[in-house]
Design an enzyme around this catalytic site. Structure first.
Site, PDB file in Angstrom:
ATOM      1  N   ASP A 136      -5.125  -2.863  -2.824  1.00 12.98           N
ATOM      2  CA  ASP A 136      -4.766  -2.004  -1.707  1.00 12.98           C
ATOM      3  C   ASP A 136      -5.069  -2.828  -0.446  1.00 12.98           C
ATOM      4  O   ASP A 136      -5.716  -3.891  -0.537  1.00 12.98           O
ATOM      5  CB  ASP A 136      -5.647  -0.745  -1.767  1.00 12.98           C
ATOM      6  CG  ASP A 136      -5.519   0.103  -0.536  1.00 12.98           C
ATOM      7  OD1 ASP A 136      -4.402   0.551  -0.265  1.00 12.98           O
ATOM      8  OD2 ASP A 136      -6.530   0.291   0.162  1.00 12.98           O
ATOM      9  N   ASP A 159      -5.400  -1.361   3.522  1.00 15.58           N
ATOM     10  CA  ASP A 159      -6.216  -0.712   4.565  1.00 15.58           C
ATOM     11  C   ASP A 159      -7.508  -0.142   3.982  1.00 15.58           C
ATOM     12  O   ASP A 159      -7.477   0.608   3.000  1.00 15.58           O
ATOM     13  CB  ASP A 159      -5.414   0.416   5.218  1.00 15.58           C
ATOM     14  CG  ASP A 159      -4.233  -0.107   6.009  1.00 15.58           C
ATOM     15  OD1 ASP A 159      -4.410  -0.390   7.197  1.00 15.58           O
ATOM     16  OD2 ASP A 159      -3.148  -0.253   5.425  1.00 15.58           O
TER      17      ASP A 159
HETATM   18  O1  LIG Z   1      -4.656   1.925   2.187  1.00 15.71           O
HETATM   19  P1  LIG Z   1      -3.272   1.418   2.265  1.00 15.71           P
HETATM   20  O2  LIG Z   1      -3.201  -0.091   2.385  1.00 15.71           O
HETATM   21  O3  LIG Z   1      -2.365   1.931   1.185  1.00 15.71           O
HETATM   22  O4  LIG Z   1      -2.642   1.923   3.676  1.00 15.71           O
HETATM   23  C1  LIG Z   1      -2.377   3.266   3.888  1.00 15.71           C
HETATM   24  C2  LIG Z   1      -2.302   3.665   5.341  1.00 15.71           C
HETATM   25  O5  LIG Z   1      -1.579   2.761   6.082  1.00 15.71           O
HETATM   26  C3  LIG Z   1      -3.649   3.891   5.944  1.00 15.71           C
HETATM   27  O6  LIG Z   1      -4.351   4.945   5.343  1.00 15.71           O
HETATM   28 MG   LIG Z   2      -6.592   1.874   1.454  1.00 11.94          MG
END
Ligand SMILES: O=P(O)(O)OC[C@H](O)CO
Ligand SMILES: [Mg+2]
Length: 233
Positions: A14, A16
């Site tokens: 992942d 963020d």
């Molecule tokens: O956590 P990620 O990388 O899937 O990012 C999701 C959004 O942009 C932020 O919560």
């Molecule tokens: Mg994330």
């Protein structure tokens, strides 16, 4: 007779809140917007929004806080955008992330990123971290045509599994690292194993129980990725 389960051969990260410290920016901005309505942003709402595509998270935000008559999901995104645009380029890599990525890359474990972030935000967030992200075999973004629905739908992880060399890789051979409840659920829905690295505030709000599959503490040393597959628990 005991079943022999396949070993992990591939890793999906992942982004963020897991590789880069951007979740704090979303929190700060959302706290500011809600304060205008004399409401407070709490971690149970945060837990529902994180990991989602922007418009999906925006709908949750205006509906759960009861402000949808005054602010639409689209209006919320416009307002949030102005502040986020200045914050994202300043983000730092999360502790331990660089070491783990470099280790896996050096030992030849295929790695990639699967994020809910769309292209424009991805570019802003990674502009100072190009070298690290260049170690990824590929990156699947939230606005990719194959990602019809955001996490907890498995779309982004299944698209990521397809794009490895020789893909699609069998999901049972893939380990996902995630920080968000929706992301952990998405990886499970894709049939993959998951390590959750939650923000301690999620933990103290006691909203993780159904999600935690296997957890590693920061600083935990991973010699090589050959984890046996595991059951939920
Ligand atoms: O956590 P990620 O990388 O899937 O990012 C999701 C959004 O942009 C932020 O919560
Ligand atoms: Mg994330």
């Amino acid at each position: 007779m005991a079943t022999v389960k396949p070993s992990i051969t591939h890793v999906i990260f992942d982004m963020d809140g897991l590789l880069i410290d951007t979740e704090k920016f979303y929190t700060e901005v959302q706290e500011k917007i809600l304060a205008r309505y004399n409401k407070t942003f709490d971690w149970s709402l945060k837990a529902k929004m994180m990991g989602m595509k922007a418009i999906e998270a925006a709908r949750v935000f205006v509906e759960e806080t009861g402000i949808s008559d005054s602010l639409s999901a689209e209006g919320f995104l416009v307002e949030r955008e102005e502040m986020l645009r200045a914050m994202f380029p300043t983000c730092e890599v999360m502790p331990g992330a660089s070491r783990l990525i470099k280790h896996l890359h050096a030992t030849g474990v295929p790695i990639c990123v699967a994020t809910g972030s769309h292209r424009r935000h991805f570019e802003l967030k990674t502009q100072r971290h190009g070298e690290l992200f260049s170690l990824m075999h590929h990156i699947v973004l939230g606005d990719d045509p194959e990602v019809k629905q955001g996490k907890p739908s498995p779309d982004v992880f299944l698209a990521a599994a397809k794009r490895f060399e020789g893909g699609p890789v069998d999901p049972s051979k893939i380990l996902v690292f995630e920080d968000a409840p929706s992301g952990v659920q998405a990886a499970k829905n894709a049939g993959m194993s998951v390590v959750m690295v939650p923000d301690p505030r999620l933990e103290s709000a006691n909203i993780l129980k159904p999600y935690v599959a296997l957890r590693l503490r920061p600083g935990c040393h991973i010699e090589g990725i050959a984890f046996p597959n595991h059951e939920d628990g």
